[in-house]
Design an enzyme around this catalytic site. Structure first.
Site, PDB file in Angstrom:
ATOM      1  N   GLY A  10      15.754  12.653   4.919  1.00  0.00           N
ATOM      2  CA  GLY A  10      15.170  13.327   6.096  1.00  0.00           C
ATOM      3  C   GLY A  10      14.660  12.322   7.117  1.00  0.00           C
ATOM      4  O   GLY A  10      13.992  11.364   6.768  1.00  0.00           O
ATOM      5  N   ARG A  71      22.079  12.705   3.572  1.00  0.00           N
ATOM      6  CA  ARG A  71      21.858  12.775   2.123  1.00  0.00           C
ATOM      7  C   ARG A  71      23.273  12.748   1.549  1.00  0.00           C
ATOM      8  O   ARG A  71      24.116  13.531   1.951  1.00  0.00           O
ATOM      9  CB  ARG A  71      21.166  14.079   1.735  1.00  0.00           C
ATOM     10  CG  ARG A  71      19.831  14.308   2.440  1.00  0.00           C
ATOM     11  CD  ARG A  71      19.095  15.462   1.800  1.00  0.00           C
ATOM     12  NE  ARG A  71      18.183  16.138   2.720  1.00  0.00           N
ATOM     13  CZ  ARG A  71      16.967  15.708   3.025  1.00  0.00           C
ATOM     14  NH1 ARG A  71      16.512  14.606   2.501  1.00  0.00           N
ATOM     15  NH2 ARG A  71      16.207  16.390   3.859  1.00  0.00           N
ATOM     16  N   ASP A 102      11.510   8.119  -1.552  1.00  0.00           N
ATOM     17  CA  ASP A 102      11.738   7.467  -2.852  1.00  0.00           C
ATOM     18  C   ASP A 102      13.134   7.730  -3.421  1.00  0.00           C
ATOM     19  O   ASP A 102      13.672   6.893  -4.144  1.00  0.00           O
ATOM     20  CB  ASP A 102      10.617   7.738  -3.865  1.00  0.00           C
ATOM     21  CG  ASP A 102      10.281   9.185  -4.011  1.00  0.00           C
ATOM     22  OD1 ASP A 102      10.987  10.017  -3.393  1.00  0.00           O
ATOM     23  OD2 ASP A 102       9.333   9.497  -4.751  1.00  0.00           O
ATOM     24  N   THR A 125       8.963   9.372   5.899  1.00  0.00           N
ATOM     25  CA  THR A 125       9.073  10.804   5.616  1.00  0.00           C
ATOM     26  C   THR A 125       7.841  11.506   6.144  1.00  0.00           C
ATOM     27  O   THR A 125       6.728  10.977   6.002  1.00  0.00           O
ATOM     28  CB  THR A 125       9.201  11.105   4.110  1.00  0.00           C
ATOM     29  OG1 THR A 125       9.021  12.509   3.905  1.00  0.00           O
ATOM     30  CG2 THR A 125       8.194  10.365   3.246  1.00  0.00           C
ATOM     31  N   ASP A 127       6.630  13.955   4.797  1.00  0.00           N
ATOM     32  CA  ASP A 127       5.956  14.579   3.641  1.00  0.00           C
ATOM     33  C   ASP A 127       4.737  13.797   3.142  1.00  0.00           C
ATOM     34  O   ASP A 127       3.874  14.354   2.468  1.00  0.00           O
ATOM     35  CB  ASP A 127       6.947  14.743   2.477  1.00  0.00           C
ATOM     36  CG  ASP A 127       8.143  15.587   2.847  1.00  0.00           C
ATOM     37  OD1 ASP A 127       8.059  16.329   3.845  1.00  0.00           O
ATOM     38  OD2 ASP A 127       9.176  15.505   2.154  1.00  0.00           O
ATOM     39  N   ASP A 129       4.572  11.613   0.754  1.00  0.00           N
ATOM     40  CA  ASP A 129       4.559  11.802  -0.704  1.00  0.00           C
ATOM     41  C   ASP A 129       4.996  10.552  -1.465  1.00  0.00           C
ATOM     42  O   ASP A 129       5.514  10.641  -2.567  1.00  0.00           O
ATOM     43  CB  ASP A 129       5.468  12.987  -1.080  1.00  0.00           C
ATOM     44  CG  ASP A 129       6.913  12.767  -0.645  1.00  0.00           C
ATOM     45  OD1 ASP A 129       7.189  11.785   0.084  1.00  0.00           O
ATOM     46  OD2 ASP A 129       7.778  13.572  -1.031  1.00  0.00           O
ATOM     47  N   ARG A 171       7.792  19.350   0.977  1.00  0.00           N
ATOM     48  CA  ARG A 171       8.347  19.459  -0.391  1.00  0.00           C
ATOM     49  C   ARG A 171       7.224  19.778  -1.370  1.00  0.00           C
ATOM     50  O   ARG A 171       6.473  20.686  -1.138  1.00  0.00           O
ATOM     51  CB  ARG A 171       9.061  18.165  -0.804  1.00  0.00           C
ATOM     52  CG  ARG A 171      10.352  17.936  -0.064  1.00  0.00           C
ATOM     53  CD  ARG A 171      11.116  16.778  -0.680  1.00  0.00           C
ATOM     54  NE  ARG A 171      12.209  16.399   0.196  1.00  0.00           N
ATOM     55  CZ  ARG A 171      13.389  17.003   0.217  1.00  0.00           C
ATOM     56  NH1 ARG A 171      13.650  17.992  -0.597  1.00  0.00           N
ATOM     57  NH2 ARG A 171      14.322  16.617   1.064  1.00  0.00           N
TER      58      ARG A 171
END
Ligand code: F6P
Length: 318
Positions: A10, A71, A102, A125, A127, A129, A171
């Site tokens: 992403g 992706r 990751d 990202t 996110d 995360d 996510r």
């Protein structure tokens, strides 16, 4: 050194400032910058080109990434990784800087072990995360986009006396939802990391509604998969006319904030310096205003946790 930069997974705002600084810094320190277009898919297909100053002129304010991203399913078949290796060999590329999450770091680690192509990862990202770094590239812009959206939704929610359930991306990580709920004054926040006590929330909000509350903002992290349930609860249990807004991919776009531009510069410079220091299989991290690197194994094997000081500000929900 011939170094290539690529995006993977992403995209996130801040990639273009990072790409611009990558080219400039490579020239400053005597390296040769290359672009891999289209992420791992592009690497397999040999979409590799030498980069120039002209390529990065006028991109600093743009969201997305001029080099693209993807992706890739093909990457997990060895014959395609072999093809990617040949493409790098043809261009004489010695190392890769990858802007990704990751999953992307793991993907390049397979490659490193197989073909000994070194890489440095930059946590990119919305996110937030990724273990070991306080702020991934793109998070600040996404938070500001969400803030803008929630502020606008509040205008109509308050005018129409409605409940709004707003779903954020992330996510499995509730960082975007938690920070947005705190900074936008939401009444409800539902994230995967914290149990949402619906009975207590019902008691508190019923009292508030009796005392004159007219509207409600509930932020739900996509990872909980509870958006529809929370909307039903607002409508049926709290008795409020309810609307749902799924913010979706607008959170990934937009021109990068000042914070993300500076982060992009800092992450990339540290990545190139790490390559000069001879570091291998590492990820750049940013903590307390300082950039450094961590071994890939630490970053991909450990889970990111939202800091306690953020979670403690969410105690209005339980
Ligand atoms: O990882 C970034 C992210 O935007 C997540 O927040 C979201 O779940 C996912 O990517 C969406 O992926 P796609 O762009 O493939 O729909």
């Amino acid at each position: 050194m011939k170094i290539a930069i690529m995006g993977s997974g992403g995209d996130a705002p801040g990639m273009n400032p990072a790409i611009k600084r990558f080219v400039e810094f490579c020239f400053e320190v005597g390296d040769e910058p290359y672009f891999i277009y289209g992420g791992l898919e592009g690497l397999i297909d040999g979409k590799i080109q030498k980069a120039s100053y002209e390529d990065v002129a006028g991109i600093i304010h743009r969201g997305g990434a001029i080099i693209g991203s993807s992706r890739s399913k093909r990457w997990y078949e060895k014959r395609y990784r072999d093809q990617a290796y040949e493409n790098l060999q043809k261009n004489g590329i010695e190392a890769i800087v990858v802007l990704g999450g990751d999953g992307s770091f793991r993907a390049l680690d397979i490659f490193k072990k197989e073909h000994d192509v070194n890489f440095i990862g930059i946590p990119t990202t919305i996110d937030n995360d990724i273990y070991g770094t306080s702020l991934c590239l793109g998070v600040d812009t996404a938070l500001n986009t969400i803030r803008d959206a929630i502020d606008r939704i509040r205008d109509t929610a308050s005018t129409f006396s409605r409940a709004f359930v707003i779903e954020t991306m992330g996510r499995e990580c509730g960082y975007l939802a938690a920070v947005s709920a705190i900074t936008c004054g939401a009444e409800v926040c539902v994230i995967p990391e914290v149990e949402f006590n619906i009975d207590v929330a019902t008691q508190i909000l019923r009292k508030e509604l009796e005392r004159g509350r007219t509207y409600l903002i509930a932020i739900v992290a996509e990872g909980t998969k509870r958006t529809a349930e929370i909307a039903k609860w607002c409508e049926e249990t709290l008795g409020m006319e309810t609307r749902v807004t799924v913010l979706g991919h607008i959170q990934r776009g937009g021109n990068p904030t000042v914070q993300d531009r500076l982060l992009g510069f800092g992450y990339v410079v540290e990545a190139i310096e790490a390559l000069h220091r001879g570091e291998e299989r590492r990820v750049v991290v940013y903590n307390d205003g300082v950039f450094s690197t961590l071994p890939i194994d630490d970053v991909v094997q450990k889970n990111y946790r939202i800091p306690e000081e953020i979670l403690s500000l969410l105690n209005f929900i339980d």
